[in-house]
Scaffold this active site. Sequence first.
Site, PDB file in Angstrom:
ATOM      1  N   GLU A   1     -29.585 -25.414  42.629  1.00 10.70           N
ATOM      2  CA  GLU A   1     -30.253 -24.133  42.439  1.00 10.70           C
ATOM      3  C   GLU A   1     -31.270 -24.211  41.321  1.00 10.70           C
ATOM      4  O   GLU A   1     -31.018 -24.847  40.296  1.00 10.70           O
ATOM      5  CB  GLU A   1     -29.216 -23.055  42.057  1.00 10.70           C
ATOM      6  CG  GLU A   1     -28.839 -22.142  43.190  1.00 10.70           C
ATOM      7  CD  GLU A   1     -27.803 -21.078  42.783  1.00 10.70           C
ATOM      8  OE1 GLU A   1     -27.286 -20.436  43.686  1.00 10.70           O
ATOM      9  OE2 GLU A   1     -27.522 -20.892  41.594  1.00 10.70           O
TER      10      GLU A   1
ATOM     11  N   LYS B   1     -28.946 -25.917  50.083  1.00 11.35           N
ATOM     12  CA  LYS B   1     -27.547 -26.241  50.348  1.00 11.35           C
ATOM     13  C   LYS B   1     -27.345 -26.779  51.753  1.00 11.35           C
ATOM     14  O   LYS B   1     -28.235 -26.750  52.589  1.00 11.35           O
ATOM     15  CB  LYS B   1     -26.633 -25.058  50.063  1.00 11.35           C
ATOM     16  CG  LYS B   1     -26.872 -23.813  50.881  1.00 11.35           C
ATOM     17  CD  LYS B   1     -25.996 -22.713  50.337  1.00 11.35           C
ATOM     18  CE  LYS B   1     -24.534 -23.014  50.544  1.00 11.35           C
ATOM     19  NZ  LYS B   1     -23.665 -22.732  49.459  1.00 11.35           N
TER      20      LYS B   1
ATOM     21  N   MET C   1     -24.147 -18.423  46.329  1.00 12.70           N
ATOM     22  CA  MET C   1     -25.490 -18.103  46.789  1.00 12.70           C
ATOM     23  C   MET C   1     -25.902 -16.687  46.425  1.00 12.70           C
ATOM     24  O   MET C   1     -25.243 -15.740  46.839  1.00 12.70           O
ATOM     25  CB  MET C   1     -25.512 -18.215  48.309  1.00 12.70           C
ATOM     26  CG  MET C   1     -26.267 -19.353  48.831  1.00 12.70           C
ATOM     27  SD  MET C   1     -26.233 -19.439  50.618  1.00 12.70           S
ATOM     28  CE  MET C   1     -25.410 -18.010  51.182  1.00 12.70           C
TER      29      MET C   1
ATOM     30  N   HIS D   1     -14.466 -30.086  37.946  1.00 14.38           N
ATOM     31  CA  HIS D   1     -13.590 -28.987  38.384  1.00 14.38           C
ATOM     32  C   HIS D   1     -12.268 -29.456  38.945  1.00 14.38           C
ATOM     33  O   HIS D   1     -11.300 -28.714  38.958  1.00 14.38           O
ATOM     34  CB  HIS D   1     -14.275 -28.181  39.496  1.00 14.38           C
ATOM     35  CG  HIS D   1     -15.411 -27.383  39.012  1.00 14.38           C
ATOM     36  ND1 HIS D   1     -16.389 -26.919  39.834  1.00 14.38           N
ATOM     37  CD2 HIS D   1     -15.714 -26.957  37.777  1.00 14.38           C
ATOM     38  CE1 HIS D   1     -17.255 -26.240  39.135  1.00 14.38           C
ATOM     39  NE2 HIS D   1     -16.885 -26.257  37.883  1.00 14.38           N
ATOM     40  N   ASN D   2     -12.274 -30.649  39.533  1.00 15.43           N
ATOM     41  CA  ASN D   2     -11.099 -31.136  40.248  1.00 15.43           C
ATOM     42  C   ASN D   2     -10.723 -32.495  39.683  1.00 15.43           C
ATOM     43  O   ASN D   2     -11.255 -33.510  40.108  1.00 15.43           O
ATOM     44  CB  ASN D   2     -11.417 -31.314  41.743  1.00 15.43           C
ATOM     45  CG  ASN D   2     -11.561 -30.004  42.473  1.00 15.43           C
ATOM     46  OD1 ASN D   2     -11.381 -28.944  41.897  1.00 15.43           O
ATOM     47  ND2 ASN D   2     -11.882 -30.088  43.746  1.00 15.43           N
TER      48      ASN D   2
ATOM     49  N   ALA E   1     -16.681 -18.475  41.173  1.00 13.75           N
ATOM     50  CA  ALA E   1     -16.300 -17.163  41.673  1.00 13.75           C
ATOM     51  C   ALA E   1     -14.921 -17.213  42.332  1.00 13.75           C
ATOM     52  O   ALA E   1     -14.075 -16.369  42.094  1.00 13.75           O
ATOM     53  CB  ALA E   1     -17.337 -16.680  42.669  1.00 13.75           C
TER      54      ALA E   1
ATOM     55  N   SER F   1     -24.887 -17.220  37.661  1.00 13.53           N
ATOM     56  CA  SER F   1     -24.033 -18.259  37.110  1.00 13.53           C
ATOM     57  C   SER F   1     -23.929 -18.020  35.617  1.00 13.53           C
ATOM     58  O   SER F   1     -24.751 -17.294  35.046  1.00 13.53           O
ATOM     59  CB  SER F   1     -24.632 -19.642  37.371  1.00 13.53           C
ATOM     60  OG  SER F   1     -24.657 -19.893  38.751  1.00 13.53           O
TER      61      SER F   1
ATOM     62  N   HIS G   1     -13.616 -21.714  36.987  1.00 13.20           N
ATOM     63  CA  HIS G   1     -14.641 -22.666  37.435  1.00 13.20           C
ATOM     64  C   HIS G   1     -15.751 -22.013  38.248  1.00 13.20           C
ATOM     65  O   HIS G   1     -16.805 -22.594  38.428  1.00 13.20           O
ATOM     66  CB  HIS G   1     -14.011 -23.814  38.208  1.00 13.20           C
ATOM     67  CG  HIS G   1     -13.881 -23.577  39.684  1.00 13.20           C
ATOM     68  ND1 HIS G   1     -13.158 -22.536  40.208  1.00 13.20           N
ATOM     69  CD2 HIS G   1     -14.387 -24.248  40.741  1.00 13.20           C
ATOM     70  CE1 HIS G   1     -13.214 -22.581  41.527  1.00 13.20           C
ATOM     71  NE2 HIS G   1     -13.951 -23.596  41.878  1.00 13.20           N
TER      72      HIS G   1
END
Lengths: 508, 239
Positions: free
Chosen positions: A233, A507, A408, A356-357, A433, A412, A431
Amino acid sequence: MAATVREYKEELKYLNKLSDNCWQIKKGFVDNMKVEGRFYVDSKLEKLMFEELQQACRSKGVGGFLPAVKQIANVAALPGITGYSIGLPDIHSGYGFAIGNMAAFDMSNPEAVVSPGGVGFDINCGVRLLRTNLTEKDVKPVKEQLAQSLFDHIPVGVGSKGVIPMGAKELEEALEMGMDWSLREGYAWAEDKEHCEEYGRMLQADPNKVSARAKKRGLPQLGTLGAGNHYAEIQVVDEIYNDHAAKKMGIDRKGQVCLMIHSGSRGLGHQVATDALVQMEKAMKRDKIQVNDRQLACARIHSQEGQDYLKAMAAAANYAWVNRSSMTFLTRQAFAKQFNTTPDDLDMHVIYDVSHNIAKVEEHMVDGVQKTLLVHRKGSTRAFPPHHPLIPVDYQMTGQPVLIGGTMGTCSYVLTGTETGMAATYGTTCHGAGRAWSRAKSRRNLDYQTVLKNLHDLGISIRVASPKLVMEEAPESYKDVTSVVNTCHDVGISKKVLKLRPIAVIKG
Amino acid sequence: MFKRKLQALNNPQSDFNVNDENCWRNLVEWLEDQKIRFYKIEDRADLRNKSSTQWPKAFVKYIQDLQCPLDGSDRLAVCDWILGHAIRLEFGEKAQMFKGEVAAPQSPSGPVAEDPFASIDVSSPDVKAGLVSLCSLLNIPRHVDPIVTLEAIALLIKDRLSEDAQEGEFEEGVEVDLSEYEAGFDAKDPVLNDAGRILRLLHINELRDLQTKINETIVAVQTLTANPKTDQRLGKVGR
């Protein structure tokens, strides 16, 4: 083991509101809970959590994922867990562990486990934020061209292939070296490494523990964005909450243009997780490990299977950093071409890069004693406080930047880690939404043309490989990111620094 | 910490605790009687009356008479000065004796010659006196260890007074509001907390220099290894 089925009213007896934004899950909510659960929600998010539980009670636990509250409790029943099983405000059901669940396991306990479900299939999925010295005014007239140029440079979508030539040998090296590989080959800047979690390389990575199948899937995909919720983005600074911290990140005015890249380890990470789950089911039988949910397959940390998984996971994490670095390289090229200058002159530095993971070995204080823990963060972000030795020198005074990608068309945020969070959640925060609707529900309820039109009306340029799937990622399908971020800010587990608004999205 | 000076003066003690009041008064008396001999014997009565409550007053007068630049409030510093003073007198008296014992000639080449400070004997009274006056000139506190004092002076001159620093000063010199920075601990004392914050900032400054050097090294290696390539023909957009 069959889950206990109770009436909704009965279930509520195990849930207790501790403060405005924090709930307790008492032992007994599911079988074998070793520790209590905690989850952080505001009134809006709370409603979603309880609706989900009510729904599951009505269907008597048949079909679909378990509700997130049940998943938090099942994780609290895993051997060796310490502290609490914690749900962050953006929590939603996932494979085994809910997405937005943090759980730490005591390394000194021989029974303690590692679970691939606690990391997720997209290993080291993460967000990277780049800044520029451009303002919205400079970018607006060429927004469409920039979106197209990014789309041309960064292949997106399922089955996409990257433009950086890679052989089998290069892939092995990349798996072992992470961002050091990108540096050596010249795809990254020295400063990028400095501003990346783990300095972009997990040292315990062992490419030999990654299956040939996983490597085959990963080889052509390097430098591709992927599909699902992944995106790149162009954003502008919409609000600055903390001048001092923002300045440290090189952000000094509203309207400044930034770039956010949200991507992970593609098919390679997915295959590593799948391979490990098979191995772990065997290990569970052998070591007689009891879990409440078959999806919580796990192995003792110090067992062969546990160690193999951690080494392969680290290699997949390295792949994800190389992937984001490659896309950073392509993004810099796209911008440099558009503005007929160099990325250096555009000051296109990495502000930070978060995972994040991931599962990481960390030092934490547990009841006043320093302990070595294996911290699983699935759909949650590390948020270390000021002065922590593992965060970059530039952020020593502000705390680690935490990048919260919206979805989208929504905003952020950039937050920073705090001492409160270090104590309450082992330095972990939200992390993003977090899904509110399942993909199927989004497809049923939304029309892709309306979604695209809404984005257009907001003045957001969009390039997407599969437009017919955009409703899965529409803002309506997600929880309100502002609610999520404000909850974390109010609880004090991280603090708001910046709000960013998208002006162009690409995306899968 | 005064072992070598005491030894140079042939004092029977190998070292002593400067905070022990008895030892301290004994030492002062011994120095005046044996080495310094500034007062006539009959004038030394006040200084010799070590058990008197008036002794500290007599001592302050004594160091003033010796033209000591210190006021006597910092015992360590004044002890160091007075020992140094005694050694200077001792050397003056016995200079003839020491003449033959010149140290081995220093070779003028090597790093010694490049570093002018390497040849300075910081324990020499002249250097110390020089440091003391430099300190009062620059308005910075003295440290018992003359090398530390010297380093502090060098830093101040390099960072603030040299031509380079003076040119750059306009870019720098951002006023810092200390309260904006977290010390990361609470010492329950605002002054200590501020000191903690300052230490944090100094430490971060050093870390930043180190990280910059690391980055420079990476860039230097990149000039040898980096060769980024892209091949648009390989690219494929998915569905």
